[in-house]
Write an enzyme that holds these catalytic residues in place. Structure first.
Site, PDB file in Angstrom:
ATOM      1  N   CYS A 195       8.968  20.683 -39.293  1.00 28.24           N
ATOM      2  CA  CYS A 195      10.288  20.373 -38.758  1.00 28.24           C
ATOM      3  C   CYS A 195      10.151  20.364 -37.239  1.00 28.24           C
ATOM      4  O   CYS A 195       9.046  20.245 -36.713  1.00 28.24           O
ATOM      5  CB  CYS A 195      11.290  21.420 -39.258  1.00 28.24           C
ATOM      6  SG  CYS A 195      12.977  21.143 -38.710  1.00 28.24           S
TER       7      CYS A 195
ATOM      8  N   HIS B  26      19.615  20.697 -32.664  1.00 27.25           N
ATOM      9  CA  HIS B  26      19.276  20.690 -34.098  1.00 27.25           C
ATOM     10  C   HIS B  26      20.558  20.386 -34.875  1.00 27.25           C
ATOM     11  O   HIS B  26      21.484  21.180 -34.894  1.00 27.25           O
ATOM     12  CB  HIS B  26      18.695  22.045 -34.510  1.00 27.25           C
ATOM     13  CG  HIS B  26      17.946  22.027 -35.801  1.00 27.25           C
ATOM     14  ND1 HIS B  26      18.564  22.000 -37.021  1.00 27.25           N
ATOM     15  CD2 HIS B  26      16.616  22.012 -36.043  1.00 27.25           C
ATOM     16  CE1 HIS B  26      17.655  21.985 -37.972  1.00 27.25           C
ATOM     17  NE2 HIS B  26      16.457  21.989 -37.411  1.00 27.25           N
TER      18      HIS B  26
END
Length: 619
Positions: free
Chosen positions: A26, A541
């Site tokens: 990620c 994010h």
């Protein structure tokens, strides 16, 4: 290879090459799919230089590295004999343990429902106190009207549950509520002699229950997926809702209603055997001692369905709610002990704030803000909560209402049971005082990294004549502010990735919080990195675990290396679709190199617009 020795240690500590099925990354972490997680040495991996933290959950085994994770990953898959494309193709989702999946669902379903439950439980406690003191008579219209709030919340509990779990189970919330309303209607709820298609139905009380409606909504979700697949699209809008309701109601009445009652009776039987064999005191003691660990693992609300089942069957909960209150007060006591021990003013402010929060029944700020960092408070709560729970269990303390925390203590005197209230107060005092003393004696461990950072900060304090002392960061999206400690992702909530803020979005546009260079755009478009001319590294994010969406619902228009201006559009996101797929839409903005600066201060606001300041970096 720059990270060869680092990756060799990671491979060794996750159980070797043969234990790795797949590894992807990620924006900040390596996500391993391991054949056997027990072979991984998590504690040693956490202590490895270069590893920020390790998070093991039902998504993956995650090793948090930082924003340079793509470089680490590229070398890692090369050492494992994989290629980026074959790694993506071989990505395997771990199968959830059915029991854990069920417990996760119960915990997640109960979280939104807690608000009305707390309100009704506290009201019951105060009404009990007022009736005892003679301020309000039980027979008075005022008492009866206020008490109707409590009775209504629990009578219509299946409706709250249906709304809460529908999206998680791929069902329409409105159809789920329609089914729940039908079940608690006077024509079905606790009615004898009913039959459908010539089949006799058992007499079942659906009001106050939760298991039958959860099973029914699960079935509704499966049926919804099936109908979308086979019913022609031009008929779905009209036909699917009708088919769903006509099919789900009989199935619920014939199958899920009886199963739900059997499960509830089974839970009651299990704890009755436990009580008769060992005594319920051992369960009260263990839960009061270990509740902070359950909260940290995201399973803090798993006890709620069990407590509800006890209250529905027995009229009181003999275990969980009293234990939860004792544990909360022990957490507050542990933080009070640290408050009394701390000399640094910032630490005192932190410990004092989270201690008061825990005193009011909200322990997450303490657990994520202090317990995870210092760890010794866990021991203090195990001692204090355990002893308080032991006393409560031995004296058979009963919780008559679904309520916990200091404000709920009056409810323990319900039914004129004054000795029950006295025993509960003693249990709480034992837990609080013992945890306070234990935390004070255990002390605050010295954080070497923090000390070094403070020393470095002292050297880099700007002179009074310096023109640039702070850099404001604007909000990246319109929405409601969430403190970082309350975000449902341990890597962010603990501050491991830097200080920042969360925003629950009310708009679809993500904009740049500051001018600079786009340092990274993750391939799945859910995360963007920006580096300013001052060297501030900002991570945006979008959503939690949204990497699994593989770019769906994200329209990111900037590329890595692009120069951007404050307020410039970065991405348009369909948050409604993200929520429909069961993901948390919270947008997180953090300064990943927080320790390079004197401080990063979140704005004290409940909601923000894109031109509002949300963070201030002190240079």
């Amino acid at each position: 290879m720059k990270y060869q020795s680092f990756n060799e240690e990671i491979i060794r500590l996750v159980g070797g090459k043969e234990n790795i099925q797949a590894v992807v990354h990620c924006m900040t972490r390596l996500r391993f799919t391991l054949k056997d997680r027990t072979k991984a040495n998590t504690e040693e991996l956490k202590a490895l230089d270069g590893v920020i933290d390790v998070v093991s959950n039902n998504v993956a085994y995650q090793v948090i590295i930082g924003t340079h994770v793509s470089e680490v990953h590229a070398e890692l898959i090369s050492m494992l004999g994989l290629t980026p494309s074959s790694d993506e193709e071989s990505k395997i989702k771990e199968k959830k343990n059915p029991l854990k999946a069920a417990m996760d669902l119960l915990s997640e379903t109960m979280t939104p429902v807690i608000e009305p439950i707390i309100a009704s439980g506290l009201l019951a406690g105060f009404l009990s106190l007022f009736s005892i003191t003679g301020l309000i008579s039980v027979d008075s219209p005022t008492y009866q009207l206020l008490d109707s709030i409590r009775s209504a919340v629990f009578f219509f509990l299946p409706i709250f549950i249906a709304m809460s779990c529908a999206k998680r189970l791929k069902a329409s919330p409105y159809l789920a509520v329609a089914l729940a309303v039908t079940l608690v209607s006077s024509s079905i709820n606790d009615v004898s002699g009913l039959s459908i298609f010539g089949i006799q139905l058992p007499q079942i009380v659906y009001a106050n229950s939760f298991i039958p409606i959860i099973l029914a909504v699960w079935f509704m979700g499966q049926l919804t997926v099936l109908l979308k697949k086979y019913v022609p699209k031009f008929l779905q809008y009209f036909l699917n809702p009708l088919l769903i309701m006509v099919i789900c109601l009989p199935v619920t009445l014939l199958i899920f209603g009886p199963i739900g009652i059997w499960i509830g009776d089974g839970i009651g039987w299990f704890f009755e055997v436990l009580h008769n064999t060992f005594g319920s005191w051992i369960v009260v003691m263990l839960y009061a001692a270990f509740q902070p660990f359950l909260i940290m693992l995201g399973a803090g609300n798993f006890m709620m369905p069990l407590a509800l089942n006890f209250v529905n069957k027995m009229g009181y909960d003999p275990i969980f709610l009293a234990a939860a209150t004792i544990s909360d007060l022990a957490v507050s006591g542990a933080m009070l002990g640290y408050f009394l021990r701390a000399k640094d003013s910032k630490q005192k402010q932190l410990f004092g704030t989270v201690s008061f929060s825990a005193l009011m029944g909200v322990t997450e700020p303490a657990i994520y803000g202090a317990f995870i960092k210092f760890r010794r408070p866990f021991i203090a709560v195990m001692i204090g909560g355990g002893l308080g729970g032991l006393f409560a269990g031995l004296t058979n303390v009963k919780t008559y209402s679904i309520v916990w925390g200091l404000m709920g203590l009056p409810s323990y005197a319900d039914n004129q049971d004054f000795s029950n209230l006295v025993f509960m107060i003693i249990s709480v005092v034992i837990g609080f005082v013992t945890a306070t003393i234990s935390a004070y004696l255990l002390g605050i461990p010295q954080d070497e990294k923090e000390t070094q950072t403070k020393d470095l900060s002292k050297e880099t304090v700007p002179e009074k004549n310096s023109q640039l002392k702070k850099v404001p960061l604007n909000s990246v999206v319109e929405g409601n502010v969430v403190p970082l400690a309350e975000i449902n992702d341990q890597a962010f909530s603990t501050g491991a990735l830097g200080k920042g803020i969360g925003i629950v979005p009310t708009d679809a546009q993500i904009v740049a919080p500051v001018s600079g260079e786009v340092s990274a755009v993750f391939p799945t478009k859910h995360a963007i990195g920006i580096k300013t001319e001052q060297g501030i590294e900002v991570l945006i994010h979008i959503g939690i675990d949204t990497v699994e969406l593989d770019g769906r619902h994200f329209d990111t228009i900037v590329e890595q290396g692009a120069m951007i201006e404050r307020g410039q559009l970065l991405s348009t996101v369909d948050f409604a679709e993200i929520q429909k797929e069961g993901y948390d839409p919270t947008v997180i903005i953090v300064v990943t190199n927080t320790t390079d600066y004197l401080d990063v201060i979140p704005a004290a606001k409940e909601s923000v617009f894109t031109d509002d300041e949300c963070l201030t970096v002190i240079l």
